[in-house]
Scaffold this motif. Structure first.
Motif, PDB file in Angstrom:
ATOM      1  N   UNK A 162     -73.082 -52.848 -27.867  1.00 46.03           N
ATOM      2  CA  UNK A 162     -74.065 -51.767 -27.723  1.00 46.03           C
ATOM      3  C   UNK A 162     -73.683 -50.460 -27.987  1.00 46.03           C
ATOM      4  N   UNK A 163     -72.458 -50.334 -27.478  1.00 42.88           N
ATOM      5  CA  UNK A 163     -71.863 -48.860 -27.908  1.00 42.88           C
ATOM      6  C   UNK A 163     -71.545 -48.530 -29.217  1.00 42.88           C
ATOM      7  N   UNK A 164     -70.975 -49.370 -29.818  1.00 41.75           N
ATOM      8  CA  UNK A 164     -70.637 -49.430 -31.112  1.00 41.75           C
ATOM      9  C   UNK A 164     -72.028 -49.482 -31.982  1.00 41.75           C
ATOM     10  N   UNK A 196     -71.978 -33.643 -30.254  1.00 38.43           N
ATOM     11  CA  UNK A 196     -71.934 -33.714 -28.692  1.00 38.43           C
ATOM     12  C   UNK A 196     -72.060 -34.954 -27.866  1.00 38.43           C
ATOM     13  N   UNK A 197     -73.422 -35.478 -28.652  1.00 39.86           N
ATOM     14  CA  UNK A 197     -73.812 -36.872 -27.909  1.00 39.86           C
ATOM     15  C   UNK A 197     -72.911 -37.885 -28.552  1.00 39.86           C
ATOM     16  N   UNK A 198     -72.467 -37.713 -29.890  1.00 41.40           N
ATOM     17  CA  UNK A 198     -71.618 -38.969 -30.305  1.00 41.40           C
ATOM     18  C   UNK A 198     -70.086 -38.943 -29.352  1.00 41.40           C
ATOM     19  N   UNK A 199     -69.736 -37.651 -29.170  1.00 42.91           N
ATOM     20  CA  UNK A 199     -68.548 -37.560 -28.450  1.00 42.91           C
ATOM     21  C   UNK A 199     -69.002 -38.301 -26.999  1.00 42.91           C
ATOM     22  N   UNK A 200     -69.884 -37.916 -26.362  1.00 38.69           N
ATOM     23  CA  UNK A 200     -70.069 -38.570 -25.100  1.00 38.69           C
ATOM     24  C   UNK A 200     -70.266 -40.128 -25.202  1.00 38.69           C
ATOM     25  N   UNK A 201     -70.625 -40.554 -26.434  1.00 37.64           N
ATOM     26  CA  UNK A 201     -70.674 -42.085 -26.594  1.00 37.64           C
ATOM     27  C   UNK A 201     -69.507 -42.687 -26.858  1.00 37.64           C
ATOM     28  N   UNK A 202     -68.563 -41.902 -27.577  1.00 43.10           N
ATOM     29  CA  UNK A 202     -67.125 -42.206 -27.683  1.00 43.10           C
ATOM     30  C   UNK A 202     -66.153 -42.228 -26.608  1.00 43.10           C
ATOM     31  N   UNK A 203     -66.600 -41.318 -25.667  1.00 45.92           N
ATOM     32  CA  UNK A 203     -65.931 -41.384 -24.438  1.00 45.92           C
ATOM     33  C   UNK A 203     -65.971 -42.658 -23.682  1.00 45.92           C
ATOM     34  N   UNK A 204     -67.549 -42.998 -23.606  1.00 46.73           N
ATOM     35  CA  UNK A 204     -67.971 -44.489 -23.082  1.00 46.73           C
ATOM     36  C   UNK A 204     -67.106 -45.585 -23.522  1.00 46.73           C
ATOM     37  N   UNK A 205     -66.875 -45.442 -25.099  1.00 47.25           N
ATOM     38  CA  UNK A 205     -66.276 -46.498 -25.754  1.00 47.25           C
ATOM     39  C   UNK A 205     -64.908 -46.498 -25.477  1.00 47.25           C
TER      40      UNK A 205
END
Length: 437
Positions: A162-164, A196-205
């Motif tokens: 889902x995160x990918x 910034x939103x992508x970076x936050x998602x990347x941290x979750x990844x």
């Protein structure tokens, strides 16, 4: 030297351990986990010990057979003589035989021992059956641990997917916003927002990948897989419809099926039989036996002669230890105390089962409710995102509103996946607490 270094660099990738992917069904994982389990192997060894003790006690019912032989050289003494008249030479009645040979074969059988052997065997049989139930309990625990680990691994893997997908969607949005910035339809701050939103998602990844690595490794150890094996969850038929019964049905089943409760009841019965074993010491014992002698000289032959003779005897032996009538009371009191203790343990386990079944019943009911709420949340978040995307494309909504809707949709999808897996874990824990997993 330089050529050797280049060759080494070329070889190193081939020396690294290759990771292999293995797709596992839940049933296969449970089977592998049981075969690998050290706990089950320990339980099996305990059962083997109990069976050996039972066989050892059973052998005591067999007749005892003994063979013995000996040789003694006696010191020389004057022979025993009597003189009948003063004028006659003395007569030797018992000649001195310096070499003494003896051999004996005997057989003994207990006819009555106060029922101690019979009750002892019955007690050991109860304990053997209890050890088998202990094995079943350990097996139930292992099955649940594997099932729980399987669904937890699924949670991490589905979260990664889902995160990918969200990352791929974020990359597309960054391209769109940058194109709009180049066309003068968006400001640079909008680009920073989506990045910034992508970076936050990347941290979750990153967190998910870390959790996935740990969960995959632990699951591989649990199932005895080769080091470095990547486990792929077979999600087909992973979520099946369940028959959610009423609480009294689960409670009744648990008291009938739970291995630990049944084992405690067998141990209580064993302690009751042990009281009979202790009281058996108050009874007399009766043994029957026979002996065969082959000796030189044979003491039953008078006068003794330096010749081998065989003799035999058969008889009964009655023994009654009257001291036990007053000295055995402490052992009897101890046996009665063990009965009270085992009864209390059985009742304690029964109370624990009731509370555990009730807790698992409530947890599974709440898990089903969470699935319903999560499904509604996904629908609501999807509709909200679709609306915000349409408004944003028509310039009637801010980019921040669209990004917020995107985050809500991502969280809703994760919550739905997690709630489904958690419901399966809760249901399997309910099965474990009822002894039916």
């Amino acid at each position: 030297m330089k050529s050797k270094l280049i060759s080494l660099i070329c070889i190193l990738p081939f020396l690294a351990p290759a990771q292999q992917t293995r797709k596992l069904k839940l049933e296969e994982a449970v089977k592998l986990g049981q075969e690998q389990s050290r706990t089950l192997k320990i339980s099996q060894s305990k059962m083997a010990v109990m069976n050996s003790k039972y066989a050892e006690l059973k052998d005591m019912a067999l007749p005892g057979i003994n063979l013995s032989a000996g040789y003694y050289r006696f010191s020389d003494i004057p022979p025993f003589q009597i003189q009948l008249t003063p004028n006659t030479p003395p007569v030797t009645l018992f000649p001195v035989i310096l070499n003494n040979y003896s051999s004996r074969a005997s057989i003994n059988e207990s006819v009555f021992n106060g029922f101690r052997l019979k009750n002892g065997l019955l007690s050991e049989q109860y304990l053997i059956d209890a050890s088998k139930l202990d094995y079943e309990k350990d097996k139930s625990d292992i099955i649940f641990n594997i099932v729980s680990a399987y669904y937890n691994l699924y949670k991490v893997q589905i979260s990664k997917k889902i995160i990918e997908q969200s990352l791929a969607q974020a990359d597309e949005r960054i391209k769109e916003v940058r194109n709009m910035e180049n066309q003068g339809l968006a400001i640079h701050n909008d680009v920073l927002r989506v990045e910034l939103q992508r970076s936050n998602i990347e941290l979750s990844e990153i967190d998910v990948n870390n959790n996935l690595e740990v969960a995959n490794y632990n699951f591989g150890v649990l199932c005895g897989l080769t080091e470095g094996t990547l486990v792929e969850i077979d999600s087909l038929n992973l979520f099946k419809a369940k028959d959610f019964k009423a609480f009294p049905d689960y409670l009744k089943t648990s008291l009938e099926k739970r291995s630990d409760f049944r084992a405690a009841d067998l141990r209580r019965k064993a302690s009751e039989v042990n009281l009979k074993v202790t009281k058996g010491a108050l009874f007399p014992t009766l043994n029957v036996g026979a002996n065969y002698y082959y000796s030189n000289p044979n003491p039953r032959y008078i006068p003794p002669s330096d010749v081998f003779h065989d003799t035999w005897d058969v008889g009964l032996n009655l023994n009654w230890n009257l001291t036990a009538l007053y000295s055995n009371r402490h052992q009897t009191d101890e046996a009665r105390t063990m009965i009270l203790q085992s009864t209390a343990i059985s009742e304690q386990i029964s109370d624990g089962i009731r509370m555990e079944v009730n807790q698992d019943f409530v947890n599974y009911g709440q898990a089903l409710k969470k699935i319903d709420v999560a499904q509604r949340s996904v629908k609501q978040a999807s509709e909200n995102y679709r609306t915000m995307l349409s408004k944003y494309n028509n310039s009637t909504a801010l980019l921040s509103d669209l990004l917020d809707a995107d985050v809500l949709l991502l969280q809703a999808r994760l919550n739905l996946a997690w709630s489904k897996a958690d419901a399966e874990i809760s249901y399997n824990h309910l099965l474990k607490s009822t002894g039916t997993n």
